[in-house]
Scaffold this motif. Structure first.
Motif, PDB file in Angstrom:
ATOM      1  N   THR A  18       0.812  -1.215   0.000  1.00 56.73           N
ATOM      2  CA  THR A  18       0.000   0.000   0.000  1.00 56.73           C
ATOM      3  C   THR A  18       0.847   1.266   0.000  1.00 56.73           C
ATOM      4  OG1 THR A  18      -0.179  -0.133   2.413  1.00 56.73           O
ATOM      5  CG2 THR A  18      -1.978  -1.069   1.120  1.00 56.73           C
ATOM      6  N   ILE A  19       2.010   1.233   0.635  1.00 54.45           N
ATOM      7  CA  ILE A  19       2.864   2.428   0.664  1.00 54.45           C
ATOM      8  C   ILE A  19       3.339   2.740  -0.752  1.00 54.45           C
ATOM      9  CG2 ILE A  19       5.027   3.393   1.537  1.00 54.45           C
ATOM     10  CD1 ILE A  19       2.859   3.169   3.640  1.00 54.45           C
ATOM     11  N   ALA A  20       3.753   1.715  -1.484  1.00 55.02           N
ATOM     12  CA  ALA A  20       4.200   1.937  -2.860  1.00 55.02           C
ATOM     13  C   ALA A  20       3.046   2.443  -3.723  1.00 55.02           C
ATOM     14  CB  ALA A  20       4.769   0.650  -3.440  1.00 55.02           C
ATOM     15  N   LEU A  21       1.857   1.905  -3.528  1.00 57.69           N
ATOM     16  CA  LEU A  21       0.692   2.336  -4.290  1.00 57.69           C
ATOM     17  C   LEU A  21       0.339   3.795  -3.983  1.00 57.69           C
ATOM     18  CD1 LEU A  21      -1.496   1.458  -6.251  1.00 57.69           C
ATOM     19  CD2 LEU A  21      -2.868   0.773  -4.296  1.00 57.69           C
TER      20      LEU A  21
END
Length: 130
Positions: A18-21
């Motif tokens: 989720t952080i990368a997204l």
């Protein structure tokens, strides 16, 4: 055979993507904000045309289709689509102004009938187009 030298690793937890997204979405947002502001401004001395007082009237050479499916051209009732297409000065193009309450199925049926009668192009005139 002993287990000396071999370590048993614990169950590895997968990283949350989720952080990368969130980073990708944020970068896309910044890109579109920057791209939208890089357009050249209009000439400051330019005055755009005002259409506030323009009366929206259907073009005189357009086929008007009422909500009940009745058709008129230049105020005259059109009973046969084939005769209408044959009488057009521009046989390749027919402009149609449908009533807002006309069912879409009826508009498609009339458009197909116009094409079958020989109209090369059927153009539907909308409110914004007027």
């Amino acid at each position: 055979m002993g287990s000396a030298g071999f370590r048993r690793s614990g169950v590895r937890k997968g990283r949350e993507p989720t952080i990368a997204l969130i980073n990708i979405v944020f970068l896309m947002l910044v890109f579109f904000l920057v791209a939208g502001t890089l357009t050249r401004p209009l000439d400051p001395e330019l005055r755009l045309v005002s259409v506030a007082d323009l009366e929206g009237v259907a073009p005189a050479d357009a086929l008007v289709i009422r909500a009940d499916g009745g058709m008129r051209w230049r105020g005259e009732v059109v009973a046969d689509v084939a005769d209408f297409v044959a009488a057009q000065p521009e046989a390749g193009r027919v402009r149609v102004v449908p009533d807002r309450a006309l069912p879409a199925a009826d508009l498609v049926r009339i458009g197909r009938a116009l094409r079958a009668a020989g109209a090369g192009r059927v153009v539907i005139v909308t409110e914004r187009g007027l």
